[in-house]
Design a protein around this motif. Structure first.
Motif, mmCIF file in Angstrom:
data_model
loop_
_atom_site.group_PDB
_atom_site.id
_atom_site.type_symbol
_atom_site.label_atom_id
_atom_site.label_comp_id
_atom_site.label_asym_id
_atom_site.label_seq_id
_atom_site.Cartn_x
_atom_site.Cartn_y
_atom_site.Cartn_z
ATOM 1 N N MET A 27 0.532 -0.847 0.089
ATOM 2 C CA MET A 27 0.242 -0.032 0.257
ATOM 3 C C MET A 27 0.923 1.306 -0.186
ATOM 4 N N LEU A 28 0.383 1.653 -1.148
ATOM 5 C CA LEU A 28 1.616 3.522 -1.095
ATOM 6 C C LEU A 28 0.805 4.598 0.429
ATOM 7 N N PRO A 29 1.807 5.583 0.571
ATOM 8 C CA PRO A 29 1.799 6.078 1.854
ATOM 9 C C PRO A 29 0.263 6.801 0.898
ATOM 10 N N ASP A 30 -0.622 7.588 -0.211
ATOM 11 C CA ASP A 30 -1.216 8.257 -0.328
ATOM 12 C C ASP A 30 -2.538 7.665 -0.376
ATOM 13 N N ASP A 31 -2.239 6.272 -0.655
ATOM 14 C CA ASP A 31 -3.492 5.428 -0.571
ATOM 15 C C ASP A 31 -4.000 5.171 1.314
ATOM 16 N N LEU A 32 -2.825 4.892 2.133
ATOM 17 C CA LEU A 32 -3.003 4.421 2.661
ATOM 18 C C LEU A 32 -4.093 5.960 3.654
ATOM 19 N N ARG A 33 -3.393 7.092 3.148
ATOM 20 C CA ARG A 33 -3.884 8.375 4.026
ATOM 21 C C ARG A 33 -5.126 8.573 3.867
ATOM 22 N N ASP A 34 -5.344 8.481 2.388
ATOM 23 C CA ASP A 34 -7.009 8.294 1.656
ATOM 24 C C ASP A 34 -7.926 7.679 2.317
ATOM 25 N N TYR A 35 -7.483 5.958 2.622
ATOM 26 C CA TYR A 35 -7.857 4.918 3.025
ATOM 27 C C TYR A 35 -8.506 5.412 5.040
ATOM 28 N N LEU A 36 -7.045 5.673 5.906
ATOM 29 C CA LEU A 36 -7.999 6.672 6.962
ATOM 30 C C LEU A 36 -8.413 7.640 6.647
ATOM 31 N N ASN A 37 -8.596 8.235 6.450
ATOM 32 C CA ASN A 37 -9.390 9.639 5.883
ATOM 33 C C ASN A 37 -10.543 9.299 5.959
ATOM 34 N N TRP A 38 -10.935 7.917 4.771
ATOM 35 C CA TRP A 38 -12.399 7.694 4.194
ATOM 36 C C TRP A 38 -12.502 6.579 6.027
ATOM 37 N N LEU A 39 -12.226 6.351 6.341
ATOM 38 C CA LEU A 39 -12.899 5.444 8.043
ATOM 39 C C LEU A 39 -13.390 6.513 8.554
ATOM 40 N N GLN A 40 -12.641 8.570 9.073
ATOM 41 C CA GLN A 40 -12.681 9.408 9.868
ATOM 42 C C GLN A 40 -14.160 9.455 9.441
ATOM 43 N N GLU A 41 -14.471 9.964 8.000
ATOM 44 C CA GLU A 41 -15.249 9.870 7.355
ATOM 45 C C GLU A 41 -16.836 9.574 7.462
ATOM 46 N N ASN A 42 -16.743 8.248 7.902
ATOM 47 C CA ASN A 42 -17.565 7.324 7.995
ATOM 48 C C ASN A 42 -17.478 6.729 9.217
ATOM 49 N N GLY A 43 -17.350 7.532 10.188
ATOM 50 C CA GLY A 43 -17.739 7.110 11.667
ATOM 51 C C GLY A 43 -16.902 7.128 12.504
ATOM 52 N N ARG A 44 -15.538 5.512 11.772
ATOM 53 C CA ARG A 44 -15.070 5.485 13.229
ATOM 54 C C ARG A 44 -14.227 6.469 13.615
ATOM 55 N N ALA A 45 -13.941 5.755 14.496
ATOM 56 C CA ALA A 45 -13.086 5.976 16.361
ATOM 57 C C ALA A 45 -12.338 6.406 15.756
ATOM 58 N N SER A 46 -10.831 7.735 16.122
ATOM 59 C CA SER A 46 -9.742 7.704 16.142
ATOM 60 C C SER A 46 -8.920 5.951 16.521
ATOM 61 N N SER A 47 -9.243 5.722 18.380
ATOM 62 C CA SER A 47 -8.257 4.715 18.369
ATOM 63 C C SER A 47 -9.186 3.745 17.158
ATOM 64 N N THR A 48 -10.552 3.415 16.687
ATOM 65 C CA THR A 48 -10.178 2.455 15.307
ATOM 66 C C THR A 48 -9.604 2.399 14.302
ATOM 67 N N ILE A 49 -9.584 4.161 13.816
ATOM 68 C CA ILE A 49 -7.935 4.032 12.873
ATOM 69 C C ILE A 49 -6.866 3.797 13.338
ATOM 70 N N ALA A 50 -6.313 4.277 14.355
ATOM 71 C CA ALA A 50 -4.885 3.669 14.796
ATOM 72 C C ALA A 50 -5.059 2.597 15.103
ATOM 73 N N THR A 51 -6.052 1.750 14.895
ATOM 74 C CA THR A 51 -5.850 -0.037 14.862
ATOM 75 C C THR A 51 -5.824 -0.523 13.494
ATOM 76 N N HIS A 52 -6.122 0.457 12.602
ATOM 77 C CA HIS A 52 -6.307 0.287 11.594
ATOM 78 C C HIS A 52 -5.113 0.416 10.970
ATOM 79 N N GLY A 53 -4.387 1.312 11.013
ATOM 80 C CA GLY A 53 -2.925 1.392 11.050
ATOM 81 C C GLY A 53 -1.869 0.660 11.043
#
Length: 349
Positions: free
Chosen positions: A63-89
């Motif tokens: 996964m490229l850095p800009d793809d991961l950045r967009d994926y994490l932002n997508w998670l937040q836009e869809n209501g995921r908590a910051s702790s959940t987003i950190a777990t994904h990362g």
């Protein structure tokens, strides 16, 4: 010669792909190095991330850095908590490391994205979720109501809640306990040999002793269920609608069944007050409630943070502090200073 050039150019790529597949195969073969919960989380993150990557024409592995950045932002836009987003990362990073690939998380691009996500979460008022605490007074109320019951289910549920509160073990750790893990102290109280926990994985495990009352409730369940002579049986098993215990040596009591124990306890003595849900949940007792309640009771009775951490096998003080923050908010140094100043002022007047 020119016709052979493309073939030569693809050979390194093919070899690299084969190396990644080999490392991933080794990773799967060694999955016992991780807790079942961590592995389940990894599988869930992989499914979600792969689906997003396919739908958006992005690279999943590597996964490229800009793809991961967009994926994490997508998670937040869809209501995921910051702790959940950190777990994904973290899990995406773990997958790359074990595949022999450079984790995209090391890029400043991703670092800034995570920093932004956390800042937005704080500014918009996101709160860390916390289970409704199951306190000692709740356990004693249930004990008074269920201890004389002839219902085998009540005996099991009461014994389980006693262990959950007394040991501060996580529900997965409680579910793994077997009859052979029990021994007796000279005074008759039960001692549990916990082979391992989420944070303690070492030879010798962990020893937990029960109070006389908790020992009595567990003994009553073992006697009534008929599992005392079965050393390999799990301590807690399903109770059939006919009122008999279904002993098991292969499969522990499921998480939904354990959660239902807390649900039934809430229905029996739960507060009539309306609890404001946090992140759409935490409106009644759940599997983590006894652990939270026991930690709060210990803090409220003046036990040191180190003692509570030892009982709950926490490795980081900040994890425990999230559980007891509300209790200790009124005990801060400045609050103490101001209150004492007011008392002195009144006495002087």
């Amino acid at each position: 010669m020119g016709k052979l050039t493309p073939t030569h150019q693809t050979l390194p790529a093919i070899q690299a792909e084969e190396d990644v597949l080999a490392r991933l195969k080794e990773f799967v073969q060694d999955k016992e190095a991780f807790s079942p919960n961590t592995w389940r989380q990894l599988m869930s993150v992989m499914r979600i991330c792969h689906k997003w990557s396919a739908e958006n024409g992005r690279s999943f592995l590597p996964m490229l850095p800009d793809d991961l950045r967009d994926y994490l932002n997508w998670l937040q836009e869809n209501g995921r908590a910051s702790s959940t987003i950190a777990t994904h990362g973290s899990l995406i990073s773990m997958l790359h490391r074990n595949a022999g690939l450079t984790p995209p998380n090391i890029s400043p691009l991703v670092f800034r994205a995570v920093k932004k996500i956390n800042r937005v979460a704080v500014v918009t008022g996101e709160r860390t979720g916390q289970a409704v605490p199951f306190r000692l007074e709740d356990l004693l109320k249930l004990d008074a109501l269920w201890s004389d019951s002839i219902s085998l289910r009540h005996k099991r549920d009461l014994a389980f809640l006693h262990l959950a509160y007394s040991t501060l073990l996580r529900i997965s750790e409680l579910a793994r306990l077997r009859v052979r893990d029990i021994s007796r102290a000279p005074d008759g109280r039960i001692i549990l040999n916990v082979s391992y926990t989420k944070t303690i994985v070492q030879t010798g495990g962990l020893i937990k002793s029960l109070s006389s009352q908790s020992s009595r409730r567990l003994s009553e369940w073992l006697s009534a269920s008929g599992m005392s002579p079965e050393p390999d049986a799990f301590l807690f098993c399903p109770v059939h609608r006919s009122g008999s215990a279904t002993l098991s040596i292969t499969r522990p009591l499921s998480t939904p069944a354990i959660e239902f124990i807390f649900t039934q306890a809430w229905r029996t003595i739960g507060t009539a007050e309306t609890i404001t849900p946090n992140k759409g949940r935490y409106m009644t007792w759940t599997g983590h409630s006894a652990r939270v309640g026991a930690a709060q009771d210990m803090a409220g009775r003046g036990y040191a943070v180190a003692q509570i951490m030892q009982e709950g096998t926490w490795k980081k003080p900040e994890t425990l502090m999230r559980y007891i923050r509300n209790l200790q908010a009124h005990e801060g140094a400045m609050t103490d200073l101001m209150e004492k100043s007011l008392i002195n002022q009144k006495n002087n007047n």
